[in-house]
Design a protein around this motif. Structure first.
Motif, mmCIF file in Angstrom:
data_model
loop_
_atom_site.group_PDB
_atom_site.id
_atom_site.type_symbol
_atom_site.label_atom_id
_atom_site.label_comp_id
_atom_site.label_asym_id
_atom_site.label_seq_id
_atom_site.Cartn_x
_atom_site.Cartn_y
_atom_site.Cartn_z
ATOM 1 N N PHE A 1 4.350 12.604 -7.838
ATOM 2 C CA PHE A 1 3.648 11.490 -7.210
ATOM 3 C C PHE A 1 2.706 10.820 -8.218
ATOM 4 O O PHE A 1 2.598 9.585 -8.265
ATOM 5 N N GLU A 2 2.026 11.607 -9.017
ATOM 6 C CA GLU A 2 1.142 11.055 -10.052
ATOM 7 C C GLU A 2 1.930 10.201 -11.047
ATOM 8 O O GLU A 2 1.515 9.087 -11.392
ATOM 9 N N LEU A 3 3.084 10.688 -11.495
ATOM 10 C CA LEU A 3 3.892 9.944 -12.456
ATOM 11 C C LEU A 3 4.487 8.684 -11.838
ATOM 12 O O LEU A 3 4.669 7.672 -12.527
ATOM 13 N N LEU A 4 4.779 8.729 -10.540
ATOM 14 C CA LEU A 4 5.279 7.534 -9.870
ATOM 15 C C LEU A 4 4.196 6.458 -9.814
ATOM 16 O O LEU A 4 4.468 5.260 -10.043
ATOM 17 N N VAL A 5 2.958 6.861 -9.536
ATOM 18 C CA VAL A 5 1.850 5.907 -9.515
ATOM 19 C C VAL A 5 1.630 5.315 -10.907
ATOM 20 O O VAL A 5 1.414 4.107 -11.065
ATOM 21 N N LEU B 1 -2.596 -0.893 -4.947
ATOM 22 C CA LEU B 1 -3.318 0.171 -4.263
ATOM 23 C C LEU B 1 -2.726 0.431 -2.874
ATOM 24 O O LEU B 1 -2.576 1.582 -2.449
ATOM 25 N N ARG B 2 -2.377 -0.635 -2.161
ATOM 26 C CA ARG B 2 -1.759 -0.455 -0.846
ATOM 27 C C ARG B 2 -0.379 0.192 -0.975
ATOM 28 O O ARG B 2 0.031 0.979 -0.114
ATOM 29 N N ALA B 3 0.325 -0.154 -2.039
ATOM 30 C CA ALA B 3 1.640 0.452 -2.259
ATOM 31 C C ALA B 3 1.505 1.953 -2.512
ATOM 32 O O ALA B 3 2.352 2.744 -2.053
ATOM 33 N N VAL B 4 0.447 2.364 -3.194
ATOM 34 C CA VAL B 4 0.247 3.799 -3.456
ATOM 35 C C VAL B 4 0.060 4.549 -2.146
ATOM 36 O O VAL B 4 0.625 5.635 -1.937
ATOM 37 N N TYR C 1 13.143 3.497 -13.330
ATOM 38 C CA TYR C 1 13.670 4.069 -14.557
ATOM 39 C C TYR C 1 12.534 4.614 -15.439
ATOM 40 O O TYR C 1 12.698 5.659 -16.082
ATOM 41 N N SER C 2 11.409 3.928 -15.456
ATOM 42 C CA SER C 2 10.245 4.473 -16.172
ATOM 43 C C SER C 2 9.823 5.802 -15.570
ATOM 44 O O SER C 2 9.450 6.742 -16.300
ATOM 45 N N PHE C 3 9.879 5.892 -14.249
ATOM 46 C CA PHE C 3 9.555 7.142 -13.556
ATOM 47 C C PHE C 3 10.557 8.243 -13.922
ATOM 48 O O PHE C 3 10.175 9.398 -14.159
#
Length: 337
Positions: free
Chosen positions: A155-159, A215-218, A286-288
């Motif tokens: 989750f941290e890496l996705l953010v 922020l809302r997306a997170v 893809y970055s994730f």
């Protein structure tokens, strides 16, 4: 009258010169030989002790005698025999051996560690240069491309992958502790309960950490992640299911070959958006996948390319029932749509 005849003394026979073996052949040295005989009459003969008559201790301790400097060897009569026997040994062709002390393991290590051959810099991916931020270099060497299976870490890496649209990796890494503090250490169950007021308070020096849509997306993604955990058992099983639970190694040689998105990233992006995830386009996904080790995009010339392949954890393969469950859920979802 008899006349006494005086006998003349017979002349002393002259010894013939004796041939001597010289370095260049047999040569006659009359003067040297006669000189040696004359000197021999003046000097008393000294009895030489042959090797067979020399004490055993002298022969056995030949090495220690050569290397020792004790006062006994110069004062006692036994020391004279020792020197005489040592010379006899030398003439017979036996050379004294000097003891050599082998270097210890520590000395060898020190010599090797100071060798200039081992001081060569490590070869990294092209986007890491000697002028790169140290945190970014450490992140490349220790985290980027390493398979991750912890949901909180994913989750941290996705953010962070979503934040790349507004910030760079070095900036994100320098604010990493701030991100973790404001997002409750990226615990999905805690972030999912953030209110609008809480979102607007996520500021650094009076400025929001990210834009309001991000922020809302997170917060929305944290809620969807909880649903995925209930359906697939873990967010890790869901993400790794798109690559058959095995990291992909592309083996690119040049940085220009590394894509910004792939067909698998597009499939994963589409599925995530259908489930309610936000700000998860193919480029973000893809970055994730790269940072989470789902895809190993270290260049083949980088020292981390093979290390990431070798350090793949044994638990990346889920249980058979989880694979069957994941496959069935994905097929039913696609058929229903």
């Amino acid at each position: 009258m008899s006349v006494a005849t005086k006998l003349k003394p017979s002349p002393k026979p002259v010894s013939e010169p004796r041939a001597i073996l010289g370095p260049t052949g047999n040569r006659v040295r009359v003067s040297d030989e006669s000189k040696r005989e004359t000197e021999g009459l003046k000097k008393p003969l000294r009895r030489k002790i042959p090797v067979s008559e020399s004490p055993n201790s002298v022969v056995q301790n030949n090495v220690s005698v050569d290397s020792s400097c004790s006062s006994d060897s110069s004062s006692s009569s036994g020391s004279v025999k020792t020197v005489s026997s040592r010379k006899t040994v030398k003439r017979s062709g036996v050379k004294p051996v000097k003891a050599k002390v082998a270097p210890t393991a520590d000395e060898v290590v020190v010599e090797i560690s100071h060798s200039p051959v081992l001081a060569e810099p490590l070869k990294r991916c092209d986007w890491i240069t000697p002028f790169s931020d140290p945190l970014y270099t450490s992140f490349h060497d220790e985290e980027w491309g390493v398979p991750v299976h912890d949901d909180r870490k994913l989750f941290e890496l996705l953010v962070f992958s979503q934040a790349l649209a507004e910030l760079s990796w070095p900036t994100i890494l320098n604010k990493r502790d701030i991100f973790r503090k404001l997002f409750d250490n990226f615990e999905p169950s805690s972030v999912a309960q953030f209110t609008e007021k809480k979102l607007l308070s996520l500021k650094v020096n009076g400025t929001l950490l990210l834009s309001e849509p991000k922020l809302r997306a997170v917060v929305d993604n944290a809620k969807q992640m909880l649903k995925v955990q209930q359906q697939f058992g873990s967010f890790s099983s869901y993400c790794w299911g798109f690559v058959n639970h095995k990291p992909i190694t592309n083996g690119f040689r040049h940085s220009r070959q590394v894509p910004v998105k792939t067909p698998k990233a597009e499939v994963m992006s589409k599925d995530m958006m259908q489930r309610g995830f936000r700000c998860v386009g193919p480029t973000v996904v893809y970055s994730f996948m790269q940072v989470a080790g789902i895809v190993n995009d270290h260049l083949v010339t980088c020292f981390r390319c093979q290390e990431c392949n070798a350090n793949v954890k044994k638990d990346i393969k889920p249980k058979i029932d989880e694979i069957g469950k994941l496959t069935k859920v994905v097929e039913n979802t696609r058929l229903s749509r």
